[in-house]
Design an enzyme around this catalytic site. Sequence first.
Site, PDB file in Angstrom:
ATOM      1  N   GLN A 136      47.010  40.090  36.110  1.00 57.45           N
ATOM      2  CA  GLN A 136      46.100  41.128  36.572  1.00 57.45           C
ATOM      3  C   GLN A 136      46.332  42.398  35.753  1.00 57.45           C
ATOM      4  O   GLN A 136      47.453  42.896  35.677  1.00 57.45           O
ATOM      5  CB  GLN A 136      46.320  41.413  38.056  1.00 57.45           C
TER       6      GLN A 136
ATOM      7  N   CYS B 212      52.885  43.121  43.592  1.00 57.84           N
ATOM      8  CA  CYS B 212      53.772  43.981  42.814  1.00 57.84           C
ATOM      9  C   CYS B 212      55.226  43.789  43.215  1.00 57.84           C
ATOM     10  O   CYS B 212      55.552  43.709  44.406  1.00 57.84           O
ATOM     11  CB  CYS B 212      53.370  45.438  43.002  1.00 57.84           C
TER      12      CYS B 212
ATOM     13  N   PRO C 115      48.312  38.270  42.885  1.00 57.12           N
ATOM     14  CA  PRO C 115      49.221  39.262  42.304  1.00 57.12           C
ATOM     15  C   PRO C 115      49.877  40.094  43.400  1.00 57.12           C
ATOM     16  O   PRO C 115      49.210  40.602  44.295  1.00 57.12           O
ATOM     17  CB  PRO C 115      48.296  40.126  41.432  1.00 57.12           C
TER      18      PRO C 115
ATOM     19  N   TYR D  50      42.285  51.504  43.317  1.00 57.28           N
ATOM     20  CA  TYR D  50      42.741  51.891  41.999  1.00 57.28           C
ATOM     21  C   TYR D  50      41.545  52.291  41.118  1.00 57.28           C
ATOM     22  O   TYR D  50      40.424  52.392  41.604  1.00 57.28           O
ATOM     23  CB  TYR D  50      43.612  50.783  41.406  1.00 57.28           C
TER      24      TYR D  50
ATOM     25  N   ARG E 108      38.931  41.324  40.681  1.00 57.33           N
ATOM     26  CA  ARG E 108      39.316  41.505  42.083  1.00 57.33           C
ATOM     27  C   ARG E 108      38.575  42.713  42.633  1.00 57.33           C
ATOM     28  O   ARG E 108      38.542  43.779  42.001  1.00 57.33           O
ATOM     29  CB  ARG E 108      40.820  41.694  42.235  1.00 57.33           C
TER      30      ARG E 108
END
Length: 370
Positions: free
Chosen positions: A104, A25, A23, A188, A236
Amino acid sequence: MSHLFTPFRLKKLETRNRLWMPPMCQFTASSEGPSAGWPNDWHEVHYGARASGGVGAVIVEATAVSPEGRITPFDLMLDRDEKIPAFARLATLIKEGGAAAGIQISHAGRKASTSPSGTPLAPEDSSLGGIGWHTIAPSPIPFTSRHEVPREMTPADIRKTQADFVCAIRRALAAGFDFVELHGAHGYLLSQFISPLTNQRTDEYGGDLQGRFRFWRELVIAIRGELGENFPLLMRISATNWVPSGAFGLQRDVTLEDWGRIVQDLAAFGVDFIDVSTGGLIDGVEIPQAPGYQVKYATEIQDRGPLPVSAVGMITEPAQAEQILVNGQASVVQVGRPLLTDPSLPLAWAARLGDEAPIPKPYISGTPRS
């Protein structure tokens, strides 16, 4: 045949090879109004091209579970049922290209409300467009001195956020994706809960490793119940945050030994695969980037748990990717930035390794035959 271009099986899903797109962004979704967070033409072209270019799987970029969970105002969101057909279009394009379609699912926590360049967007700052929002996190610790102090999540916030994840997963399933990945890396929200550097709660969601893992445990159990037994669930993680011992006056972060226990528990509660990355939790640390610099962490996680893992990070040559698999350092190799500049990179890599290239069927009639 090379190891890189042999199929990989995960539950009932089989990918045509072990070269996957991670993934990444794109920050191209609309930011405001009824179209906020929807996939658009860019996403369709971007992901469709990489799938037809020969990768085994495409993992769609971090997709927020709610507006406040976005990294930037331009992130994808799976926060409403009305968006299912648009995401279904992405999944269909990826699968028509011959790749498995993954997505994701993410919440940015204290790292939310930034511009694509990482500049914090304060809600009251009209000079930055007034499109920021207030952030939430396990503890009121800002990412940097420039970031807003996040509001500490209440038990009600935790329950709502977990429910948002489950609803987003349900929508991904309805959209036809082949697997889903929870974003527990790069600083995150999930990684904020698991690390003592960012989780200083004194309730049942903080304290020791099991307390900090509670958010993960409850979330994985709820999601596995939604997915059923045969649908692959990936996680992840950042196996290290590159924080030197004692640096910045910080206490010990999650160790590799801790990750061994975490992965054992993740496997028991329904995770099928670990996507190993590093970093992102703490600003200002020095990351010793070099070819394959994260691969050793994939191997460390693999050796400590029962789950297959992927390796990622400056893997730029087919021989390098092949050697990782030959050495048993990972089960899958993910290649990011090289695929941004060359969507058909897997076709070239297959040829260089002496394999039959995964050429899309519509192109076969125009391919020279020996």
